[in-house]
Design a protein around this motif. Sequence first.
Motif, PDB file in Angstrom:
ATOM      1  N   ASN A  44       0.905  -1.149   0.045  1.00  0.00           N
ATOM      2  CA  ASN A  44      -0.274  -0.474  -0.415  1.00  0.00           C
ATOM      3  C   ASN A  44       1.118   1.453   0.132  1.00  0.00           C
ATOM      4  O   ASN A  44       2.031   1.114  -0.237  1.00  0.00           O
ATOM      5  N   VAL A  46       1.285   6.140   0.459  1.00  0.00           N
ATOM      6  CA  VAL A  46       0.288   7.566   0.816  1.00  0.00           C
ATOM      7  C   VAL A  46       1.750   8.059   1.091  1.00  0.00           C
ATOM      8  O   VAL A  46       2.867   8.233   0.644  1.00  0.00           O
ATOM      9  N   LEU A  48       3.376  10.825   2.413  1.00  0.00           N
ATOM     10  CA  LEU A  48       3.469  11.498   4.096  1.00  0.00           C
ATOM     11  C   LEU A  48       3.902  12.751   3.957  1.00  0.00           C
ATOM     12  O   LEU A  48       4.791  13.416   4.162  1.00  0.00           O
ATOM     13  N   LEU A  54       4.077   8.022   9.822  1.00  0.00           N
ATOM     14  CA  LEU A  54       3.526   6.957   9.356  1.00  0.00           C
ATOM     15  C   LEU A  54       3.519   5.940  10.509  1.00  0.00           C
ATOM     16  O   LEU A  54       5.036   5.308  10.561  1.00  0.00           O
ATOM     17  N   ASP A  56       2.005   2.500   9.969  1.00  0.00           N
ATOM     18  CA  ASP A  56       0.780   1.888   8.791  1.00  0.00           C
ATOM     19  C   ASP A  56       1.360   0.346   9.089  1.00  0.00           C
ATOM     20  O   ASP A  56       2.470  -0.473   9.426  1.00  0.00           O
ATOM     21  N   ILE A  58       0.155  -3.025   6.882  1.00  0.00           N
ATOM     22  CA  ILE A  58      -0.065  -3.775   5.379  1.00  0.00           C
ATOM     23  C   ILE A  58      -0.390  -5.685   5.736  1.00  0.00           C
ATOM     24  O   ILE A  58       0.236  -6.050   6.644  1.00  0.00           O
ATOM     25  N   PHE A  94       3.806  -4.120  10.224  1.00  0.00           N
ATOM     26  CA  PHE A  94       3.447  -3.002   9.985  1.00  0.00           C
ATOM     27  C   PHE A  94       5.468  -2.638  10.007  1.00  0.00           C
ATOM     28  O   PHE A  94       6.326  -2.642  10.806  1.00  0.00           O
ATOM     29  N   ASN A  96       7.022   1.856  10.895  1.00  0.00           N
ATOM     30  CA  ASN A  96       7.205   3.595  10.879  1.00  0.00           C
ATOM     31  C   ASN A  96       7.723   3.889  10.117  1.00  0.00           C
ATOM     32  O   ASN A  96       9.492   3.997  10.390  1.00  0.00           O
ATOM     33  N   GLY A 109       4.068   0.955   1.888  1.00  0.00           N
ATOM     34  CA  GLY A 109       4.390  -1.009   2.901  1.00  0.00           C
ATOM     35  C   GLY A 109       4.093  -1.912   1.577  1.00  0.00           C
ATOM     36  O   GLY A 109       3.334  -2.129   1.120  1.00  0.00           O
TER      37      GLY A 109
END
Length: 115
Positions: A44, A46, A48, A54, A56, A58, A94, A96, A109
């Motif tokens: 995915n 985004v 930032l 972030l 997130d 996945i 996950f 960061n 990610g």
Amino acid sequence: LTSAWPQSTAKFAAYVFNGTTTDQQLSVTAICGHKPAGYTIASNGVALDPGFTLGDGIGCPAGTSALDGGAQVVGHAPLVQVGGSIDQGAFGWFINVNNNGQAAHQVNGYVICAA
């Protein structure tokens, strides 16, 4: 570390920014084998915004678990850094990422999943 992610089913890539005057070494190691049942790479992305962090997850498809994963900062901006990249098992992966820069940057990610 500005990026470390599965670039394809056969390649893992990483980038690091060295802001010092001393040469540093980055080693990237890939463990290869036959693709297990249910093998897939999910992702995915985004934009930032500057000054934001972030966090997130996945997700893996149902019936699979994470084998590995990572985060890619498109353009490898030195002030956008991977703060964490963590296996979440059946939940996926996950990431960061901290954007300490002055502009928004695309962050993707990834999670490698298998049954």
